[in-house]
Motif scaffolding. Sequence first.
Motif, mmCIF file in Angstrom:
data_model
loop_
_atom_site.group_PDB
_atom_site.id
_atom_site.type_symbol
_atom_site.label_atom_id
_atom_site.label_comp_id
_atom_site.label_asym_id
_atom_site.label_seq_id
_atom_site.Cartn_x
_atom_site.Cartn_y
_atom_site.Cartn_z
ATOM 1 N N ARG A 10 0.870 -1.188 0.000
ATOM 2 C CA ARG A 10 0.000 0.000 0.000
ATOM 3 C C ARG A 10 0.898 1.227 0.000
ATOM 4 O O ARG A 10 1.120 1.836 1.031
ATOM 5 N N SER A 38 -5.074 6.926 14.554
ATOM 6 C CA SER A 38 -4.014 6.582 13.608
ATOM 7 C C SER A 38 -3.332 7.841 13.098
ATOM 8 O O SER A 38 -3.991 8.718 12.548
ATOM 9 N N THR A 58 -1.220 7.690 10.656
ATOM 10 C CA THR A 58 -1.139 7.476 9.202
ATOM 11 C C THR A 58 -2.418 7.978 8.525
ATOM 12 O O THR A 58 -2.369 8.550 7.432
ATOM 13 N N LYS A 59 -3.557 7.730 9.162
ATOM 14 C CA LYS A 59 -4.847 8.122 8.579
ATOM 15 C C LYS A 59 -5.688 8.756 9.692
ATOM 16 O O LYS A 59 -6.618 8.140 10.220
ATOM 17 N N ALA A 98 -9.528 8.627 9.734
ATOM 18 C CA ALA A 98 -10.235 7.334 9.675
ATOM 19 C C ALA A 98 -11.295 7.268 10.759
ATOM 20 O O ALA A 98 -11.050 7.656 11.899
ATOM 21 N N ILE A 144 -7.274 -2.703 12.431
ATOM 22 C CA ILE A 144 -6.339 -1.741 11.837
ATOM 23 C C ILE A 144 -6.534 -0.385 12.515
ATOM 24 O O ILE A 144 -7.612 -0.077 13.011
ATOM 25 N N GLY A 145 -5.460 0.408 12.493
ATOM 26 C CA GLY A 145 -5.546 1.780 12.965
ATOM 27 C C GLY A 145 -4.916 2.000 14.321
ATOM 28 O O GLY A 145 -5.486 1.616 15.337
ATOM 29 N N GLY A 146 -3.722 2.599 14.312
ATOM 30 C CA GLY A 146 -3.079 3.004 15.552
ATOM 31 C C GLY A 146 -2.589 1.867 16.421
ATOM 32 O O GLY A 146 -2.346 2.064 17.616
ATOM 33 N N VAL A 158 -0.753 -3.176 10.646
ATOM 34 C CA VAL A 158 0.050 -2.105 11.246
ATOM 35 C C VAL A 158 0.949 -1.430 10.215
ATOM 36 O O VAL A 158 1.632 -2.115 9.435
ATOM 37 N N ILE A 159 0.959 -0.112 10.262
ATOM 38 C CA ILE A 159 1.963 0.658 9.507
ATOM 39 C C ILE A 159 2.853 1.389 10.529
ATOM 40 O O ILE A 159 3.962 0.963 10.827
ATOM 41 N N GLY A 160 2.338 2.483 11.083
ATOM 42 C CA GLY A 160 3.154 3.348 11.951
ATOM 43 C C GLY A 160 3.698 2.654 13.188
ATOM 44 O O GLY A 160 4.818 2.949 13.622
HETATM 45 C C1 LIG Z 1 -5.362 2.390 6.088
HETATM 46 C C2 LIG Z 1 -6.054 2.643 7.365
HETATM 47 N N1 LIG Z 1 -7.394 2.460 7.486
HETATM 48 C C3 LIG Z 1 -7.851 2.723 8.708
HETATM 49 S S1 LIG Z 1 -6.613 3.255 9.750
HETATM 50 C C4 LIG Z 1 -5.445 3.080 8.515
HETATM 51 C C5 LIG Z 1 -4.007 3.408 8.708
HETATM 52 C C6 LIG Z 1 -3.256 2.326 9.422
HETATM 53 O O1 LIG Z 1 -1.973 2.786 9.718
HETATM 54 P P1 LIG Z 1 -1.426 2.870 11.210
HETATM 55 O O2 LIG Z 1 -1.105 1.462 11.628
HETATM 56 O O3 LIG Z 1 -0.162 3.693 11.087
HETATM 57 O O4 LIG Z 1 -2.456 3.538 12.067
#
Ligand SMILES: Cc1ncsc1CCOP(=O)(O)O
Length: 213
Positions: free
Chosen positions: A40, A136, A138-139, A142, A163-165, A184-186
Motif C-alpha cells: 500500500r 491513527s 497514518t490516517k 479514519a 487496523i488503525g493506531g 500495522v503501519i506506523g
Molecule cells: C489504512 C487505514 N485504514 C484505517 S486506519 C489506517 C491506517 C493504518 O496505519 P497505522 O497502523 O499507522 O495507524
Amino acid sequence: MTPKFPRRGLYLITPDSDDSDALVARVEDELPFAACLQYRNKRAHGERRESEARRLRALCEAAGVFFIVNDDVALAVRVGADGVHLGEDDGDIAAARAVLGPDVAIGASCYDDASLARTAVAAGADYVAFGALFPSSTKPAARRASPALFAEAASLGVPRVAIGGITPDNARQAVAAGADLLAVIGGVFDTPDPVAAARRIASAFDPTSPESP
Ligand SMILES: Cc1ncsc1CCOP(=O)(O)O
Ligand SMILES: Cc1ncc(COP(=O)(O)OP(=O)(O)O)c(N)n1
Ligand SMILES: [Mg+2]
C-alpha cells in the motif's frame, strides 16, 4: 498451490515512500515476524507501483508470507498476489471475485460496521477488517471502530483484522477484543526499532510470551 489467508498474526502494511529501494529494504527486515504483507504505497503509480509490488511479491514468496495488494485487482493479477484488499471506494467484491477466481483472497474494509462485514462475506470476502481501532497518525481522519465489533463478527467464520493506531503497547488489547490479525503501519515503521516493534506485536498472539518493555 495458492496459500490460504493466515488465521492469526501480524498483518504488516507498507509505509508510503518515494524510494523503491528504501521501501523494499525497510520491509524486508520485519518480514520474519509477519503472517501477511500488504503493498500500500499511495505515493507510487504506474510502472514504479508495479515494480515495487513485484519485488515485494518475490520477497514474500521466499519468506512464506502471504502477499496482498491494496486497492487494485488488476495489479494483484499482474503480479500474482495471493490476495487483494478492497475498501468502499475500490470496487465491488463480487466483481473482483469473478476476475480473481476462487484461489485469490479478498479482504474487505468494514470500518465501524458489522453489517458491512456480513455483506462482504456473503459477496465472497475471505477476511474482514475493522478500524481505526485506535487513533491513527497514518490516517488521522479514519472513522473509529468499537472493539465490540470483533466479538460481533466472530460468527462470520472468517479472520477479523484490526487496523488503525496499533502499537506494541496496545496490540494485546486488540487481540483480547477478538482481533485475529493486527494490521500495522506506523506502529512498526514509525518507531526507532521497527524489527523490535514487529516482534512485540507478533508476540501479542502468544499468551505464554511475557510482555517485553
Ligand atoms: C489504512 C487505514 N485504514 C484505517 S486506519 C489506517 C491506517 C493504518 O496505519 P497505522 O497502523 O499507522 O495507524
Ligand atoms: C487490512 C486493511 N484494512 C483496512 C484498510 C483500509 O482500506 P481503505 O478504506 O480502502 O483505505 P486505503 O487503505 O485504501 O487508504 C486497508 N488498506 N487494509
Ligand atoms: Mg482502499
